[in-house]
Design a protein around this motif. Structure first.
Motif, PDB file in Angstrom:
ATOM      1  N   ALA A  27       2.048  15.041  15.331  1.00  0.00           N
ATOM      2  CA  ALA A  27       2.673  13.996  16.132  1.00  0.00           C
ATOM      3  C   ALA A  27       2.211  14.059  17.585  1.00  0.00           C
ATOM      4  N   ASP A  28       2.053  15.250  18.118  1.00  0.00           N
ATOM      5  CA  ASP A  28       1.574  15.394  19.502  1.00  0.00           C
ATOM      6  C   ASP A  28       0.186  14.780  19.657  1.00  0.00           C
ATOM      7  N   LEU A  29      -0.693  15.019  18.679  1.00  0.00           N
ATOM      8  CA  LEU A  29      -2.045  14.470  18.756  1.00  0.00           C
ATOM      9  C   LEU A  29      -2.003  12.928  18.756  1.00  0.00           C
ATOM     10  N   LEU A  30      -1.212  12.367  17.878  1.00  0.00           N
ATOM     11  CA  LEU A  30      -1.137  10.907  17.767  1.00  0.00           C
ATOM     12  C   LEU A  30      -0.505  10.287  19.012  1.00  0.00           C
ATOM     13  N   ALA A  49       8.637  13.367  13.082  1.00  0.00           N
ATOM     14  CA  ALA A  49       8.308  13.978  14.370  1.00  0.00           C
ATOM     15  C   ALA A  49       7.905  12.915  15.391  1.00  0.00           C
ATOM     16  N   LEU A  50       7.191  11.880  14.955  1.00  0.00           N
ATOM     17  CA  LEU A  50       6.813  10.796  15.866  1.00  0.00           C
ATOM     18  C   LEU A  50       8.043  10.009  16.326  1.00  0.00           C
ATOM     19  N   ALA A  51       8.979   9.774  15.424  1.00  0.00           N
ATOM     20  CA  ALA A  51      10.195   9.050  15.805  1.00  0.00           C
ATOM     21  C   ALA A  51      10.967   9.823  16.864  1.00  0.00           C
ATOM     22  N   ALA A  52      10.926  11.157  16.792  1.00  0.00           N
ATOM     23  CA  ALA A  52      11.590  11.982  17.808  1.00  0.00           C
ATOM     24  C   ALA A  52      10.906  11.879  19.161  1.00  0.00           C
ATOM     25  N   GLN A  53       9.643  11.375  19.155  1.00  0.00           N
ATOM     26  CA  GLN A  53       8.905  11.192  20.404  1.00  0.00           C
ATOM     27  C   GLN A  53       8.917   9.742  20.880  1.00  0.00           C
ATOM     28  N   GLY A  54       9.770   8.910  20.287  1.00  0.00           N
ATOM     29  CA  GLY A  54       9.923   7.547  20.776  1.00  0.00           C
ATOM     30  C   GLY A  54       9.231   6.473  19.961  1.00  0.00           C
ATOM     31  N   VAL A  89       0.839  -1.201   0.000  1.00  0.00           N
ATOM     32  CA  VAL A  89       0.000   0.000   0.000  1.00  0.00           C
ATOM     33  C   VAL A  89       0.877   1.255   0.000  1.00  0.00           C
ATOM     34  N   HIS A  90       0.328   2.319  -0.590  1.00  0.00           N
ATOM     35  CA  HIS A  90       0.977   3.633  -0.544  1.00  0.00           C
ATOM     36  C   HIS A  90       0.597   4.263   0.780  1.00  0.00           C
ATOM     37  N   ALA A  91       1.503   4.204   1.739  1.00  0.00           N
ATOM     38  CA  ALA A  91       1.233   4.686   3.089  1.00  0.00           C
ATOM     39  C   ALA A  91       2.555   4.789   3.830  1.00  0.00           C
ATOM     40  N   THR A  92       2.480   5.402   4.996  1.00  0.00           N
ATOM     41  CA  THR A  92       3.605   5.445   5.923  1.00  0.00           C
ATOM     42  C   THR A  92       3.136   4.799   7.218  1.00  0.00           C
ATOM     43  N   ALA A  93       4.010   4.069   7.891  1.00  0.00           N
ATOM     44  CA  ALA A  93       3.605   3.377   9.116  1.00  0.00           C
ATOM     45  C   ALA A  93       4.646   3.576  10.210  1.00  0.00           C
ATOM     46  N   LEU A  94       4.150   3.589  11.440  1.00  0.00           N
ATOM     47  CA  LEU A  94       5.016   3.681  12.614  1.00  0.00           C
ATOM     48  C   LEU A  94       4.463   2.768  13.691  1.00  0.00           C
TER      49      LEU A  94
END
Length: 290
Positions: free
Chosen positions: A282-285, A129-134, A100-105
């Motif tokens: 990223a903060d919201l997620l 930004a999410l990776a910077a939050q762990g 799929v065309h997407a990004t995942a974390l």
């Protein structure tokens, strides 16, 4: 022909290649594809999943075998990795996985979030930004989604690099950044987020998309059908002028499985995210995952 076992896209299947073909360039493209592109010897004689010959470009399906005929210069280039990856989408979807065309974390709790959106929607910048939050990267732009052996909807690691534009050189080619930390295995899917990050948005919001609209279901069908149609991968090569028909890889059974997967996504956590910048998104997620 020489028969190989090819591992790519988190499946293992059988590939037949001309004995004289040099695959060095294709193997060098391994990091650009989910699950890599690794060949090993396979002397078994049963039907192969994909067979490659050289000549005028063509794709056909005979019984269980996808037959690719590639121009000789294409078969000897890194395009071999991309076209065989796409041809293996048939086998991948038979194994209940789809590109799929997407990004995942993966959140700190071990569950995955799938980020959907058009080009420029902010998927990559939000992922950084999410990776910077762990959080842990699980693929940028290309991810494998499907059902694991225990029946859960899951995400397998996708493309481990991201193209990041240098703001000081907006017209220059985007350099490739290795994503770290990067996932080493599959993760259960906790949430799907269709996102839009743009400075014109005054406020940030994360709102449920369920029940899914007709338009959202159509977008999901398009996303899950993209690789089975071969549209991202011209069989004339990735460097020259691409052209070619839709690949004949699909079947009613695979289409029914994709509809089943969409039905499962439709009853899970599916949200729309709007934010003025990646850090806010990223903060919201992160808040929701916590």
């Amino acid at each position: 022909m020489t028969v190989h076992r090819l591992v790519t896209g988190h499946i293992s299947a059988r590939l037949a290649l001309p004995e004289y073909l040099d695959t060095t360039a294709a193997q060098a493209a391994s990091r650009a594809l989910p699950g890599g592109w690794t060949l090993t010897a396979d002397p078994a004689t049963e039907a192969v999943d994909v067979e490659v010959t050289t000549g005028a470009a063509a794709v056909t399906v005979a019984a269980v075998t996808v037959r690719l005929r590639l121009p000789a210069h294409v078969a000897a280039s890194n395009s071999l990795a991309y076209v065989t990856y796409t041809a293996f989408e048939r086998a991948r979807q038979h194994q209940r996985k789809a590109t799929v065309h997407a990004t995942a974390l993966i959140a700190p709790d071990g569950q995955a979030v799938l980020l959907l959106g058009a080009k420029g929607a902010g998927k990559t910048s939000t992922a950084l930004a999410l990776a910077a939050q762990g959080w842990t990267h699980a693929g940028d732009d290309v991810v494998v989604l499907g059902e694991s052996d225990d029946g859960r909807v899951s995400v397998w690691p996708g493309k481990p690099t991201a193209a990041i534009r240098d703001p000081a050189r907006p017209l220059a080619p985007k350099p490739q950044l290795a994503l770290e930390p990067f996932a080493t295995g599959l993760a259960p899917l906790a949430r799907v987020v269709r996102m839009a990050v743009h400075p014109a948005l005054d406020t940030a919001s994360l709102t449920p998309a369920v029940p899914l609209s007709v338009n959202e279901r159509l977008r999901l069908h398009e996303t899950l059908g993209r690789y089975i149609s071969g549209l991202p991968t011209p069989i004339t090569g990735v460097a020259g002028m691409p052209y070619g028909p839709v690949w004949p890889l699909d079947s009613p059974a695979l289409a029914r499985w994709r509809s089943h997967l969409i039905a499962r996504l439709a009853v899970g956590q599916f949200d729309y995210l709007y934010a003025p910048d990646p850090d806010t998104a990223a903060d919201l997620l992160t808040k929701e995952a916590g």
